[in-house]
Design a protein around this motif. Structure first.
Motif, short mmCIF file in Angstrom:
data_model
loop_
_atom_site.label_atom_id
_atom_site.label_comp_id
_atom_site.label_asym_id
_atom_site.label_seq_id
_atom_site.Cartn_x
_atom_site.Cartn_y
_atom_site.Cartn_z
N GLN A 150 19.51 -0.64 70.25
CA GLN A 150 17.81 -0.98 69.74
C GLN A 150 17.53 0.09 68.78
O GLN A 150 16.77 -0.10 68.19
N MET A 151 18.48 1.21 68.37
CA MET A 151 18.22 2.16 67.37
C MET A 151 18.23 1.38 66.17
O MET A 151 17.57 1.37 65.22
N LEU A 152 19.33 0.19 66.14
CA LEU A 152 19.59 -0.54 64.97
C LEU A 152 18.46 -1.51 64.66
O LEU A 152 17.93 -1.73 63.63
N GLN A 153 17.85 -1.90 65.86
CA GLN A 153 16.77 -2.92 65.61
C GLN A 153 15.58 -2.39 65.08
O GLN A 153 14.57 -2.90 64.39
N THR A 154 15.27 -1.20 66.08
CA THR A 154 13.88 -0.65 65.45
C THR A 154 14.17 0.43 64.11
O THR A 154 13.28 0.91 63.66
N ASN A 186 16.24 -10.43 67.92
CA ASN A 186 15.27 -10.85 67.04
C ASN A 186 15.02 -9.95 65.86
O ASN A 186 14.11 -9.31 65.37
N PHE A 187 16.31 -9.61 65.12
CA PHE A 187 16.16 -9.27 63.90
C PHE A 187 17.32 -9.53 63.07
O PHE A 187 18.18 -10.11 63.61
N GLU A 188 17.30 -9.27 61.84
CA GLU A 188 18.36 -9.72 60.87
C GLU A 188 19.79 -8.93 60.99
O GLU A 188 19.51 -7.92 60.29
N VAL A 189 20.53 -9.28 61.77
CA VAL A 189 21.61 -8.41 61.78
C VAL A 189 22.87 -8.81 61.10
O VAL A 189 23.16 -10.05 61.12
#
Lengths: 277, 461
Positions: B293-297, B317-320
């Protein structure tokens, strides 16, 4: 009539206690057949650096939490022994932690200690203090565990003190009032001496409980970080049920037992000098 | 906990006689009925010539694992359903208990109380402990008869055997990798970390990128460059990259007090303490967020974590992006995974083996590999044909294919070859003192060296 009681005592108390003593001289690991190690377990204890650390942690925990806990609960008891409004409500409120499950308590305190969103650091920030990462910092984890333990047992000690306070006859205070004594001399000259049997009981129990602290540590920090909150019973548990070294764990349990016994003896011996009765 | 225990302890043997047999093809017709409803009533089927035992009665297997994520449990359950469909005479009861050291402690207790489940997950770190205590069923003959081992990659064979014998089969491979949030890289104008091991970032390049990705607002850091290296699991990958290891090659001694290890520990500690590009200590508990979540946000731009995290990250839902770890000397990672094992006391060794065989099959592995949770440990799944079977757009990010040699050549995780529980705890405690406290580096490695050597000596290695 006595037989069931005695049988129960023999079977579930004396036998395990003696068995533990025997096991402490072996290398039993629950599964394989075991060999006697003589006093090697005890020798190993003295060389085990981790044991040295948990030994120290246990003493720090006890020597900090017991005096503070007793002082706070005494002050609280004195306050709640007055004719305040809602005094019953306050007494109940302070007793609630005692009857709460330690699991629930530890979850709540983990949130309170949360460095970014926790209540404690939020409150500290009002005074411009940037609170530490309580449970994940080797320096602050032990204070955090101590605070929670004190908070949890405060109500119980308070209740015992309250009972003690109420057994002190009002006539002493009336006599003191007539003599014009101030509140602090009444507290120091009447309350404290006449409360000494209660204080003694609370002290002995608190010491024993602190030496055996386990649940708070297990639930809140698992002995970490960097073993800064690892206490003796937790290390006994690790050796017995994680590394399966029953012999070593038993030896440690006996060392703890003797420490508690010696401390308690000293207290009984000193009591004769302290107590008014 | 107690409730779970009683649930497990509910007697299982509903030995109903039926003429069912675990045929692969011909069980289909009635299998769906029996498996689908999971009813204990037997179902008739024509006898088939499957390799396992010719057992006719209905058997219930207890199967236990941990729940790391609900997604993982879901995929295990899906797998069990398909297993029960093709083996209508076997009913599998799956239970989860909390992971980590708690799992091992609990499992040990179950084993000692003769309540062990027939089949269970076991962390590779504890495998040799369990073998030593004779808690596991020797599967060597069955493994050899099935020919499964021939298709396993070398590290999987190495990790599944103790003194040449199989007591379980490694489920897959997982390895530490570098994840990144593409949006943050685009914003900072930093090129993505390479996924081709030949082009892996050197450590200074990595630190440089992390600096550019650290965003400050006053003296408060709003976005950190990287998080996740301060654990022994991830640290050891960098140590291996520097040509070092926590242990000597023959695993008889600690190799903590070597320049290779010290250089890496210093570099990782500098990320936070000197460069300020990594967040304070154990950020997870600090923020109440998971690392993913830290990476996502956008609280961190790069995350070092196990390859299993891809399942969660690709659902977020994010570009990982996924890349190889920065290198000191060579670009390497290490591989290991939990094993599927059977209890030495199981009353149904044949059925237990069937379940393990299924859990090691391509079919079951593919399901988890496609979801991003696992990496395959079958040689056949790394051929050009094989890779096509599982590489899934939307789960496996661009460039993932380039990383495949990185995984197939991953080094063996040394903790998995030792009785290592105490060693790990001692090492972690010392590393915490170094990373979180202020214990000097020299003292840290000396302490690790001495406690580890003491432990290895006691093990009689």
């Amino acid at each position: 009539m006595l037989l069931p009681n005695v049988l129960g005592f023999l079977l579930f108390l004396l036998l395990p206690v003696l068995a533990t003593f025997a096991i402490s001289f072996s290398d039993w690991n629950l599964t394989d057949s075991f060999q006697w190690r003589g006093v090697d377990n005890y020798k190993e204890l003295f060389e085990d650096k981790v044991f040295g650390q948990v030994f120290k942690n246990t003493f720090v925990f006890t020597l900090v939490s017991v005096p503070i806990g007793i002082a706070l609960s005494l002050v609280l008891a004195v306050f709640l022994n007055q004719k305040l409004r809602f005094v019953r409500f306050y007494r109940a409120a302070f007793f609630i932690p005692v009857i709460s499950s330690m699991v629930a308590v530890s979850v709540i305190w983990q949130w309170i200690y949360n460095p970014e969103y926790g209540l404690l650091n939020y409150a500290l920030s009002w005074f411009g203090i940037d609170g530490p990462a309580w449970l994940t910092s080797p320096r602050w984890a032990m204070p955090a565990v101590i605070i929670t333990s004190i908070w949890k047992s405060l109500g119980f000690n308070m209740l015992i003190f309250l009972a003690g306070l109420q057994s002190i006859s009002d006539s002493y205070y009336e006599a003191a009032d007539i003599d014009g004594a101030k509140w602090y001399s009444k507290f120091a000259r009447i309350t404290v001496p006449l409360l000494s049997p209660t204080t003694f009981f609370v002290t002995v129990m608190s010491f024993i409980n602190s030496f055996q602290v386990f649940d708070t540590v297990y639930l809140m920090t698992q002995g970490g970080p960097a073993r800064s909150t690892s206490v003796m019973v937790y290390y006994v548990f690790q050796n017995a049920f994680q590394y399966f070294r029953m012999g070593y764990a038993s030896a440690m349990a006996y060392v703890l037992f003797f420490i508690v016994m010696i401390v308690t003896f000293i207290q009984f011996w000193r009591q004769k000098k302290w107590s008014v009765y | 906990m107690r409730k779970q225990l009683t649930a497990i302890a509910i007697p299982l043997s509903l030995a109903l006689l039926a003429t069912a047999c675990g045929g692969n093809g011909n069980g289909n017709g009635n299998g769906s009925a029996a498996g689908g409803s999971a009813s204990p009533s037997g179902s008739a089927s024509s006898p088939a010539s499957s390799g396992g035992g010719q057992k006719n009665e209905q058997v219930t297997l207890k199967f236990m694992g941990w729940e790391v994520s609900p997604l993982e449990t879901e995929s295990v359950k899906k797998g069990i359903e398909s297993f029960m469909k093709s083996n209508p005479n076997i009913k599998v009861e799956y239970t989860t208990i909390p992971g980590g050291t708690q799992y091992v402690a609990k499992m040990q207790t179950l084993v000692l109380g003769n309540e062990a489940p027939d089949v269970f997950f076991l962390q590779s770190d504890y495998y040799s402990d369990f073998v030593k205590r004779k808690s596991l069923l020797d599967l060597t003959d069955r493994v050899q008869a099935s020919g499964i081992a021939g298709d396993l990659i070398d590290s999987a064979v190495k990790l599944s055997t103790v003194d040449g014998k199989y007591y379980g089969i490694e489920s897959c491979i997982v390895a530490p990798v570098l994840y990144y949030n593409k949006e943050l890289f685009d914003k900072a104008g930093v090129p993505y970390p390479p996924s081709d091991p030949a082009k892996a970032w050197s450590w200074p390049e990595f630190v440089d990128a992390a600096k550019k990705l650290t965003v400050k607002n006053g003296d408060k850091t709003e976005q950190y460059g990287v998080y996740g290296l301060e654990t022994y699991y991830n640290t050891i990958a960098e140590i291996m990259s520097n040509g070092g290891n926590w242990f000597s090659d023959d695993l008889t001694k600690s190799a903590a007090n070597t320049p290779e290890v010290k250089e890496v520990l210093q570099a990782i500690s500098d990320l936070r303490k000197k460069e300020g590009v990594a967040p304070e200590g154990k950020l997870l508990t600090n923020s109440g967020m998971s690392a993913s979540q830290m990476l996502q946000t956008g609280k961190i731009a790069m995350l070092v974590d196990g390859s299993w995290a891809l399942q969660e990250l690709s659902n977020m839902n994010f570009e990982v992006g996924m890349a190889v770890l920065p290198k000191f000397k060579e670009a390497v990672t290490h591989g290991q995974a939990h094993l599927h094992v059977a209890s030495a006391n199981t009353k149904h060794p044949d059925e237990a083996w069937k379940l393990i065989e299924f859990l090691s099959s391509e079919e079951y592995q593919l399901q988890n590999v496609k979801a991003g949770l696992w990496l395959p440990n079958h040689k056949s799944l790394y051929s050009e044909e094989g890779i096509k079977k599982w590489l899934t757009p939307g789960v496996h990010p661009d460039g993932f294919e380039e990383m495949i040699p990185y995984f197939t050549s991953s080094k063996t995780y040394p903790y998995a070859l030792l009785s290592s529980q105490k060693i790990q705890e001692d090492t972690s405690a010392e590393l915490d003192k170094y990373f979180l406290g202020n214990q000097p580096l020299d003292k840290t490695v000396e302490n690790i060296e001495s406690v580890v050597n003491q432990n290895l000596q006691a093990q009689g290695k």
